[in-house]
Design an enzyme around this catalytic site. Structure first.
Site, PDB file in Angstrom:
ATOM      1  N   ASP A  59       0.863  -1.300  -0.043  1.00 39.23           N
ATOM      2  CA  ASP A  59       0.218  -0.034  -0.072  1.00 39.23           C
ATOM      3  C   ASP A  59       0.810   1.108   0.003  1.00 39.23           C
ATOM      4  O   ASP A  59       1.936   1.097   0.551  1.00 39.23           O
ATOM      5  CB  ASP A  59      -0.853  -0.138   1.267  1.00 39.23           C
ATOM      6  CG  ASP A  59      -2.159   0.918   1.054  1.00 39.23           C
ATOM      7  OD1 ASP A  59      -2.306   1.432   0.008  1.00 39.23           O
ATOM      8  OD2 ASP A  59      -2.825   0.959   2.125  1.00 39.23           O
ATOM      9  N   ASN A  81     -10.632  -2.330  -6.563  1.00 45.40           N
ATOM     10  CA  ASN A  81      -9.930  -1.586  -7.478  1.00 45.40           C
ATOM     11  C   ASN A  81     -10.470  -1.091  -8.740  1.00 45.40           C
ATOM     12  O   ASN A  81     -10.016  -0.084  -9.291  1.00 45.40           O
ATOM     13  CB  ASN A  81      -8.335  -2.079  -7.622  1.00 45.40           C
ATOM     14  CG  ASN A  81      -7.529  -2.113  -6.479  1.00 45.40           C
ATOM     15  OD1 ASN A  81      -6.587  -2.832  -6.362  1.00 45.40           O
ATOM     16  ND2 ASN A  81      -7.649  -0.842  -5.396  1.00 45.40           N
TER      17      ASN A  81
HETATM   18  C1  FPP Z   1      -1.638   0.183  -3.487  1.00 49.74           C
HETATM   19  O1  FPP Z   1      -1.208   1.241  -3.560  1.00 49.74           O
HETATM   20  C2  FPP Z   1      -1.187  -0.715  -4.623  1.00 49.74           C
HETATM   21  C3  FPP Z   1      -1.805  -1.304  -5.548  1.00 49.74           C
HETATM   22  C4  FPP Z   1      -3.349  -1.206  -5.785  1.00 49.74           C
HETATM   23  C5  FPP Z   1      -1.019  -1.815  -6.802  1.00 49.74           C
HETATM   24  C6  FPP Z   1       0.224  -2.770  -6.431  1.00 49.74           C
HETATM   25  C7  FPP Z   1       1.027  -3.064  -7.707  1.00 49.74           C
HETATM   26  C8  FPP Z   1       2.230  -3.039  -7.965  1.00 49.74           C
HETATM   27  C9  FPP Z   1       3.264  -2.847  -6.665  1.00 49.74           C
HETATM   28  C10 FPP Z   1       2.849  -2.951  -9.214  1.00 49.74           C
HETATM   29  C11 FPP Z   1       2.728  -4.445  -9.867  1.00 49.74           C
HETATM   30  C12 FPP Z   1       2.871  -5.642  -9.191  1.00 49.74           C
HETATM   31  C13 FPP Z   1       3.302  -6.538  -9.510  1.00 49.74           C
HETATM   32  C14 FPP Z   1       3.197  -8.003  -8.890  1.00 49.74           C
HETATM   33  C15 FPP Z   1       4.420  -6.960 -10.823  1.00 49.74           C
HETATM   34  P1  FPP Z   1      -2.141   2.396  -3.530  1.00 49.74           P
HETATM   35  O2  FPP Z   1      -2.472   2.835  -5.182  1.00 49.74           O
HETATM   36  O3  FPP Z   1      -3.680   2.015  -2.825  1.00 49.74           O
HETATM   37  O4  FPP Z   1      -1.645   3.640  -2.999  1.00 49.74           O
HETATM   38  P2  FPP Z   1      -2.466   4.969  -1.937  1.00 49.74           P
HETATM   39  O5  FPP Z   1      -3.161   4.285  -0.815  1.00 49.74           O
HETATM   40  O6  FPP Z   1      -1.238   5.603  -1.707  1.00 49.74           O
HETATM   41  O7  FPP Z   1      -3.313   5.603  -3.004  1.00 49.74           O
END
Ligand code: FPP
Length: 246
Positions: free
Chosen positions: A21, A69
């Site tokens: 996250d 998401n």
């Molecule tokens: C959460 O941060 C992250 C995600 C929803 C996506 C995770 C994806 C990756 C790390 C990239 C690709 C993964 C792989 C396995 C190759 P957020 O967007 O919710 O952050 P925020 O809470 O700060 O908005």
């Protein structure tokens, strides 16, 4: 690399699950768009797999895309799917070299076709790898997984394979996406949030929880080791009293 001396090699969690996250907030704090955060998160994924493998963790589950998401802006969803396809292609050789088996949980049928094809190929190519299983949770949420399982079980009741009143925990576990994996022993969530967010609700029943303020794109070896040290400091009683587990 050597395992730090502060870590007991005889008490490594066999399955670590991570809620990655803080990608968006990390990027926004730098004046960049959210996708910049996700792209930088890939390096953290790489490093985490490396550390987990070094410590001989057998299963590593990463929450990469939740059923919730889909309500994000289309541009971000498309970018995340493209990043996933690109990462599978760019990392496949490394997964093979490091003996990593790729697996997934979640309802993949709703992912874009190119994504499903790339995942399928990588899962098949890595199927015989033995050092560690990397499980990507994609279009996953625990309630969705449980509802899919309950519906299949209802069908089994109708055709006499399950008997109401005699249904046990194992009958449900067989129907979960995680049927062939043990339950996580350690859950890590980055970015200072202290929630489970519909992730592995059944499977985390006895997991230890480790929360760190670090945003996912900054998650590195030291943070993973800190989580393991924290895990090792806990007394896991599974409902018993201290004297019984010592
Ligand atoms: C959460 O941060 C992250 C995600 C929803 C996506 C995770 C994806 C990756 C790390 C990239 C690709 C993964 C792989 C396995 C190759 P957020 O967007 O919710 O952050 P925020 O809470 O700060 O908005």
């Amino acid at each position: 690399m050597l395992i730090p001396r502060s870590i007991n090699p005889d008490n490594i969690p066999s399955h670590v699950a991570i809620i990655m996250d803080g990608n968006g907030r990390w990027a926004q704090a730098k004046g960049e768009n959210r996708l910049f955060g996700h792209s930088n998160g890939v390096e953290s994924v790489r490093e985490t797999i490396k550390c987990a493998r070094e410590l001989e963790v057998s299963y590593l589950t990463l929450y990469a895309f939740s059923t919730e998401n889909w309500s994000r802006p289309k541009e971000e969803i498309d970018g995340l799917m493209q990043l996933l396809v690109a990462s599978i292609h760019s990392e496949l050789a490394l997964l093979m070299e490091n003996n990593v088996r790729l697996a997934t949980i979640g309802n993949l049928s709703l992912l874009p076709e190119d994504c499903r094809i790339s995942l399928d190929e990588a899962v098949q190519k890595t199927a015989k790898n033995k050092d560690i299983t990397l499980i990507l949770a994609l279009n996953y949420s625990s309630r969705d997984e449980l509802m899919r399982a309950f519906n299949r079980m209802a069908t089994d009741v109708l055709n006499g394979k399950l008997i109401p009143g005699k249904i046990g925990q194992k009958d449900l576990e067989k129907e979960l996406d995680t049927a062939s994996f043990p339950d996580p022993e350690l859950l890590i969530r980055t970015s200072g949030e202290h929630r489970v967010s519909n992730f592995l609700l059944w499977q985390l029943a006895y997991a230890e929880m480790h929360f760190t303020n670090v945003y996912w794109p900054e998650f590195r070896r030291q943070h993973f080791m800190d989580a393991i040290i924290d895990f090792q400091s806990r007394e896991r009683r599974f409902g018993k009293i201290s004297e019984q587990v010592r």
